[in-house]
Design a protein around this motif. Structure first.
Motif, PDB file in Angstrom:
ATOM      1  N   PRO A  28     -73.662  50.091 -40.124  1.00  0.00           N
ATOM      2  CA  PRO A  28     -73.653  48.650 -39.842  1.00  0.00           C
ATOM      3  C   PRO A  28     -74.154  47.801 -41.006  1.00  0.00           C
ATOM      4  O   PRO A  28     -73.613  46.712 -41.267  1.00  0.00           O
ATOM      5  N   LEU A  29     -75.190  48.278 -41.728  1.00  0.00           N
ATOM      6  CA  LEU A  29     -75.726  47.480 -42.837  1.00  0.00           C
ATOM      7  C   LEU A  29     -74.705  47.341 -43.964  1.00  0.00           C
ATOM      8  O   LEU A  29     -74.547  46.256 -44.539  1.00  0.00           O
ATOM      9  N   VAL A  30     -74.020  48.432 -44.291  1.00  0.00           N
ATOM     10  CA  VAL A  30     -72.991  48.344 -45.339  1.00  0.00           C
ATOM     11  C   VAL A  30     -71.828  47.487 -44.857  1.00  0.00           C
ATOM     12  O   VAL A  30     -71.227  46.732 -45.634  1.00  0.00           O
ATOM     13  N   GLU A  31     -71.504  47.563 -43.579  1.00  0.00           N
ATOM     14  CA  GLU A  31     -70.435  46.745 -43.007  1.00  0.00           C
ATOM     15  C   GLU A  31     -70.773  45.262 -43.144  1.00  0.00           C
ATOM     16  O   GLU A  31     -69.884  44.418 -43.314  1.00  0.00           O
ATOM     17  N   HIS A  32     -72.069  44.945 -43.090  1.00  0.00           N
ATOM     18  CA  HIS A  32     -72.515  43.550 -43.202  1.00  0.00           C
ATOM     19  C   HIS A  32     -72.810  43.144 -44.642  1.00  0.00           C
ATOM     20  O   HIS A  32     -73.129  41.971 -44.894  1.00  0.00           O
ATOM     21  N   ASN A  33     -72.736  44.101 -45.586  1.00  0.00           N
ATOM     22  CA  ASN A  33     -73.010  43.827 -47.003  1.00  0.00           C
ATOM     23  C   ASN A  33     -71.988  44.588 -47.847  1.00  0.00           C
ATOM     24  O   ASN A  33     -72.328  45.517 -48.581  1.00  0.00           O
ATOM     25  N   VAL A  34     -70.732  44.158 -47.758  1.00  0.00           N
ATOM     26  CA  VAL A  34     -69.609  44.906 -48.319  1.00  0.00           C
ATOM     27  C   VAL A  34     -69.731  45.101 -49.825  1.00  0.00           C
ATOM     28  O   VAL A  34     -69.627  46.226 -50.334  1.00  0.00           O
ATOM     29  N   ILE A  35     -69.958  44.035 -50.551  1.00  0.00           N
ATOM     30  CA  ILE A  35     -69.961  44.114 -52.018  1.00  0.00           C
ATOM     31  C   ILE A  35     -71.112  44.987 -52.513  1.00  0.00           C
ATOM     32  O   ILE A  35     -70.938  45.816 -53.416  1.00  0.00           O
ATOM     33  N   GLU A  36     -72.298  44.818 -51.927  1.00  0.00           N
ATOM     34  CA  GLU A  36     -73.440  45.641 -52.341  1.00  0.00           C
ATOM     35  C   GLU A  36     -73.184  47.116 -52.049  1.00  0.00           C
ATOM     36  O   GLU A  36     -73.573  47.987 -52.826  1.00  0.00           O
ATOM     37  N   GLY A  37     -72.520  47.394 -50.911  1.00  0.00           N
ATOM     38  CA  GLY A  37     -72.188  48.775 -50.584  1.00  0.00           C
ATOM     39  C   GLY A  37     -71.258  49.390 -51.611  1.00  0.00           C
ATOM     40  O   GLY A  37     -71.454  50.533 -52.045  1.00  0.00           O
ATOM     41  N   ILE A  38     -70.244  48.637 -52.022  1.00  0.00           N
ATOM     42  CA  ILE A  38     -69.295  49.131 -53.035  1.00  0.00           C
ATOM     43  C   ILE A  38     -69.978  49.267 -54.387  1.00  0.00           C
ATOM     44  O   ILE A  38     -69.784  50.250 -55.113  1.00  0.00           O
ATOM     45  N   GLN A  39     -70.812  48.298 -54.736  1.00  0.00           N
ATOM     46  CA  GLN A  39     -71.538  48.367 -56.007  1.00  0.00           C
ATOM     47  C   GLN A  39     -72.376  49.641 -56.096  1.00  0.00           C
ATOM     48  O   GLN A  39     -72.335  50.363 -57.090  1.00  0.00           O
ATOM     49  N   ASN A  40     -73.137  49.912 -55.052  1.00  0.00           N
ATOM     50  CA  ASN A  40     -74.052  51.046 -55.084  1.00  0.00           C
ATOM     51  C   ASN A  40     -73.325  52.382 -54.930  1.00  0.00           C
ATOM     52  O   ASN A  40     -73.595  53.337 -55.659  1.00  0.00           O
ATOM     53  N   ASN A  41     -72.398  52.444 -53.977  1.00  0.00           N
ATOM     54  CA  ASN A  41     -71.767  53.725 -53.665  1.00  0.00           C
ATOM     55  C   ASN A  41     -70.640  54.088 -54.627  1.00  0.00           C
ATOM     56  O   ASN A  41     -70.491  55.259 -54.981  1.00  0.00           O
ATOM     57  N   VAL A  42     -69.850  53.108 -55.041  1.00  0.00           N
ATOM     58  CA  VAL A  42     -68.716  53.396 -55.934  1.00  0.00           C
ATOM     59  C   VAL A  42     -69.133  53.278 -57.395  1.00  0.00           C
ATOM     60  O   VAL A  42     -69.058  54.245 -58.168  1.00  0.00           O
ATOM     61  N   PHE A  43     -69.616  52.086 -57.769  1.00  0.00           N
ATOM     62  CA  PHE A  43     -69.974  51.884 -59.179  1.00  0.00           C
ATOM     63  C   PHE A  43     -71.224  52.672 -59.568  1.00  0.00           C
ATOM     64  O   PHE A  43     -71.336  53.140 -60.705  1.00  0.00           O
ATOM     65  N   LYS A  50     -60.130  46.546 -60.656  1.00  0.00           N
ATOM     66  CA  LYS A  50     -59.903  45.592 -59.572  1.00  0.00           C
ATOM     67  C   LYS A  50     -61.146  45.428 -58.709  1.00  0.00           C
ATOM     68  O   LYS A  50     -61.486  44.317 -58.291  1.00  0.00           O
ATOM     69  N   PHE A  51     -61.817  46.545 -58.426  1.00  0.00           N
ATOM     70  CA  PHE A  51     -63.064  46.461 -57.650  1.00  0.00           C
ATOM     71  C   PHE A  51     -64.105  45.632 -58.391  1.00  0.00           C
ATOM     72  O   PHE A  51     -64.871  44.887 -57.781  1.00  0.00           O
ATOM     73  N   SER A  52     -64.122  45.765 -59.720  1.00  0.00           N
ATOM     74  CA  SER A  52     -65.077  45.006 -60.525  1.00  0.00           C
ATOM     75  C   SER A  52     -64.826  43.510 -60.395  1.00  0.00           C
ATOM     76  O   SER A  52     -65.767  42.716 -60.230  1.00  0.00           O
ATOM     77  N   LYS A  53     -63.557  43.145 -60.420  1.00  0.00           N
ATOM     78  CA  LYS A  53     -63.204  41.728 -60.276  1.00  0.00           C
ATOM     79  C   LYS A  53     -63.581  41.214 -58.888  1.00  0.00           C
ATOM     80  O   LYS A  53     -64.127  40.108 -58.740  1.00  0.00           O
ATOM     81  N   ALA A  54     -63.307  42.014 -57.846  1.00  0.00           N
ATOM     82  CA  ALA A  54     -63.641  41.611 -56.481  1.00  0.00           C
ATOM     83  C   ALA A  54     -65.150  41.441 -56.326  1.00  0.00           C
ATOM     84  O   ALA A  54     -65.617  40.528 -55.640  1.00  0.00           O
ATOM     85  N   SER A  55     -65.917  42.294 -56.971  1.00  0.00           N
ATOM     86  CA  SER A  55     -67.370  42.207 -56.884  1.00  0.00           C
ATOM     87  C   SER A  55     -67.892  40.972 -57.600  1.00  0.00           C
ATOM     88  O   SER A  55     -68.782  40.267 -57.106  1.00  0.00           O
ATOM     89  N   GLN A  56     -67.328  40.696 -58.795  1.00  0.00           N
ATOM     90  CA  GLN A  56     -67.776  39.540 -59.572  1.00  0.00           C
ATOM     91  C   GLN A  56     -67.475  38.231 -58.851  1.00  0.00           C
ATOM     92  O   GLN A  56     -68.232  37.265 -58.948  1.00  0.00           O
ATOM     93  N   THR A  57     -66.370  38.202 -58.129  1.00  0.00           N
ATOM     94  CA  THR A  57     -65.984  36.978 -57.408  1.00  0.00           C
ATOM     95  C   THR A  57     -66.481  36.968 -55.967  1.00  0.00           C
ATOM     96  O   THR A  57     -66.222  36.023 -55.232  1.00  0.00           O
ATOM     97  N   PHE A  58     -67.151  38.021 -55.563  1.00  0.00           N
ATOM     98  CA  PHE A  58     -67.635  38.177 -54.197  1.00  0.00           C
ATOM     99  C   PHE A  58     -66.503  37.964 -53.192  1.00  0.00           C
ATOM    100  O   PHE A  58     -66.647  37.264 -52.197  1.00  0.00           O
TER     101      PHE A  58
END
Length: 647
Positions: free
Chosen positions: A375-390, A593-601
């Motif tokens: 649920p926390l990652v679901e509510h904080n999408v960009i931070e989840g991708i930043q930490n888990n993927v990047f 592409k993920f980097s761009k999505a993260s930068q633009t939130f």
């Protein structure tokens, strides 16, 4: 009146109690000498001559001196052990010899049989009075203690019974043996029952709880044992494992709620320790997320394989401080001589990761740093991708640049056909490592995928336990929700095992047996804590289970494999998944592409990219990011240092 007298004696000062003991022994030893002479001369009215009186008095004084030297008067009678028998026996033997010698010195008539008779009487009187007093004092104390039944009639069970007897809370009432042949036998003064008669034992012995003290080597069917214990009307608890006792981190009488592996009702998976040790001994190892549930257990197990260096990499200051202090203590107590280093840092900072790896000559990295709460990652999408993927990508690139030999990712069963951002981001992290494994061969990448980890932060077991202690209700999302479960030590052992088996790009999964229904786990915990479930059929019950509905991104069941054709490995309980991977060129493009999505939130774009990445992501709800759903703005840069805000 008698109780008042006993209480007064018990509350006397130590010097006064010792004086009473000495005076009592003087009287008892004098009686023993008179009785020996009277029995020898067959005369109840026998009176000693002057020389015999001198010999008798001197013998008693010498004996008291021997008892002082042997430390008999330093022992607290209520806690006196069977070892006192030996001290009394030695003292009495010395006393009998003294009687013979003093009789010769004083030229008194001491028949040869008198020292023998005297020694027997003296031992019976001195030892008997002490153990009689101990029995009286303990019986008074036992009335205020809760009776307990100990499951396990081995060394561990006997040690527990002895420890509880010395304490003030519990009274051992009997044993339950795993062997039917031991039924109706006795251990000390406690009866032994077989497991089949445990209900009868609880009724007859009037116990208030059952304690598990089963030897780790005992061949026990855990599932059958748990099924039997669930039906009991009293709470079931356990004591520390033998490894905790040996390590000195717990005592045998540290009673606590059932261990999580007991709740699973199955035997834990055992690793091939020789293979694991070969891959860690004398190596320089780094664990990311070292302060987390899995990361900290990995550190504990790696430490005992005696690597040359162990680097704890963690972004939480307090978590890093806690695990470093614990590991330093283990390192010192067990004399492991491992060079430990606590390093603050985030896995999303590639240069920091690479600098650390180069500084300590890291040879193996165990990447446990991740956001894992659905649920926390679901509510904080960009931070989840930043930490888990990047975070995974940057740490992996740092490992390649630093010449690391092995890199192991801790993944999750939620990465299989994910319905939530957390699972999808972990599957994307797997694809990143699979792509890197194809791009180069210097660093061996492998992934380990397992189910829910019981006892970790966010686990249902501590949550349910707290809810039961608060009087309920227990909250379960759905009556049919099921999960695969494993313990933190099992998960960590699997990670270490896979780290030693990986050749490059593999996804390892564990044969975890049957999945567990969460509602059944909740009921099992209610019953094992000695309570009843409250429901429409049983409105008089103690704890109610209520269903709150599936949370965003949550599904009824999890899977471990995407395909249906797993490949076996050298370990009988570990499989290797055959799953699709992407060439590095595609992965690299996706990461841009993920980097761009993260930068633009842009949470919407990030979610679409997770679908495009062939992760199998199929969300079962709308995007639930808290900021995005509450009118959060996307932020872009025009490349010249200016920031443009876009609605």
């Amino acid at each position: 009146m008698r109780n008042k007298l006993i209480n007064r004696i018990l509350h006397l000062s130590r010097p006064k109690k010792r004086a009473i003991s000495v005076a009592t022994d003087f009287a008892l030893l004098s009686l023993a000498i008179w009785a020996a002479f009277a029995l020898r001369f067959e005369s109840v009215g026998w009176l000693p001559s002057e020389r015999q009186l001198w010999v008798s008095s001197a013998t008693v004084v010498v004996t008291l001196g021997a008892f002082v030297k042997l430390g008999l008067y330093r022992a607290v009678i209520r806690y006196i052990s069977e070892h006192a028998f030996l001290a009394i026996l030695i003292g009495v033997a010395f006393s009998s010899i003294a009687l013979i010698v003093l009789g010769f010195v004083f030229q008194a008539l001491v028949p040869r049989s008198v020292p023998v008779i005297y020694g027997a009487f003296a031992f019976i009187l001195v030892a008997g009075t002490r153990f009689a007093v101990r029995a009286v004092v303990r019986r008074r104390g036992d009335r205020s203690k809760d009776g307990v039944l100990i499951v396990g009639a081995g060394l561990k069970g006997m040690q527990l019974a002895s420890a509880l007897s010395q304490g003030v809370e519990y009274r051992p009432a009997g044993f339950i043996s795993m062997l039917d042949a031991n039924h109706k036998s006795m251990i000390g003064n406690l009866p032994v029952y077989s497991l089949e008669f445990i209900d009868k034992a609880i009724r007859e012995l009037d116990v208030s709880r059952v304690l598990l003290a089963i030897e780790e080597s005992d061949p026990v069917n855990r599932k059958e044992l748990m099924r039997t214990l669930e039906g009991l009307a009293v709470p079931v608890q356990t004591v520390p494992s033998m490894s905790e006792l040996v390590a000195g981190v717990a005592r045998i009488n540290d009673i606590r709620d059932l261990e999580i592996e007991d709740l699973l009702g199955r035997d834990p998976v055992r690793p091939d320790t020789a293979t694991v040790s070969q891959s860690l001994y004398g190596k320089s190892v780094m664990v990311t997320g070292a302060g987390g549930s899995i990361g900290s257990e990995l550190c504990r197990q790696i430490l005992r394989h005696k690597p040359r260096t162990l680097v704890l990499f963690e972004q939480s200051e307090f978590s890093l401080y806690s695990i470093e202090r614990e590991l330093q203590s283990i390192n010192q107590i067990e004399g492991l001589n491992v060079s430990l280093h606590a390093v603050l840092g985030s896995v999303i900072h590639r240069r920091r990761c690479e600098t650390v790896m180069r500084a300590f000559g890291i040879q193996a990295v165990y990447h446990a740093a991740a956001y894992k709460h659905v649920p926390l990652v679901e509510h904080n999408v960009i931070e989840g991708i930043q930490n888990n993927v990047f975070g995974t990508w940057h740490t992996a690139e740092a490992a390649i640049a630093a010449g690391v030999e092995r890199f192991v990712l801790i993944s999750t069963d939620k990465a299989v056909r994910p319905t939530n951002v957390m699972g999808a981001s972990k599957r994307m992290a797997e694809l990143v490592l699979q792509g890197l494994a194809q791009r180069q061969s210097k660093t061996v990448f492998s992934m380990v995928r397992f189910g829910n980890v019981l006892g970790s932060s966010g686990s249902v077991v501590p949550l349910f336990r707290d809810q039961i202690r608060d009087g309920g209700p227990i909250t379960v999302t759905h009556p049919d929700i099921i999960r695969y479960f494993m313990t933190i030590p099992e998960a960590s052992q699997l990670v270490l095992q896979a780290g030693s088996m990986g050749q490059g790009g593999e996804v390892f999964v564990l044969d975890m047996g049957e999945p567990v229904k969460i509602a059944d786990l909740a009921r099992k915990m209610i019953h094992l804590m000695g309570l009843d479930e409250k429901s429409e059929e049983h409105p008089e019950g103690d704890i109610e289970i209520i269903y709150t509905g599936l949370r965003p991104g949550e599904k009824l069941y999890e899977e471990l494999l995407i395909g249906d054709d797993p490949q076996g490995t050298a370990h009988p309980r570990i499989m290797m998944a055959r799953e699709v991977s992407l060439p590095w060129s595609e992965v690299d493009e996706l990461l841009s592409k993920f980097s761009k999505a993260s930068q633009t939130f842009d949470c919407g774009y990030a979610v679409e990219l997770l679908k495009e990445a062939r992760t199998g992501y199929s969300p079962n709800s709308e995007t639930a990011d808290l900021v995005w759903c509450n009118g959060g703005q996307r932020v872009e840069s025009d490349g010249g240092g200016k920031v443009i805000h876009l609605k």
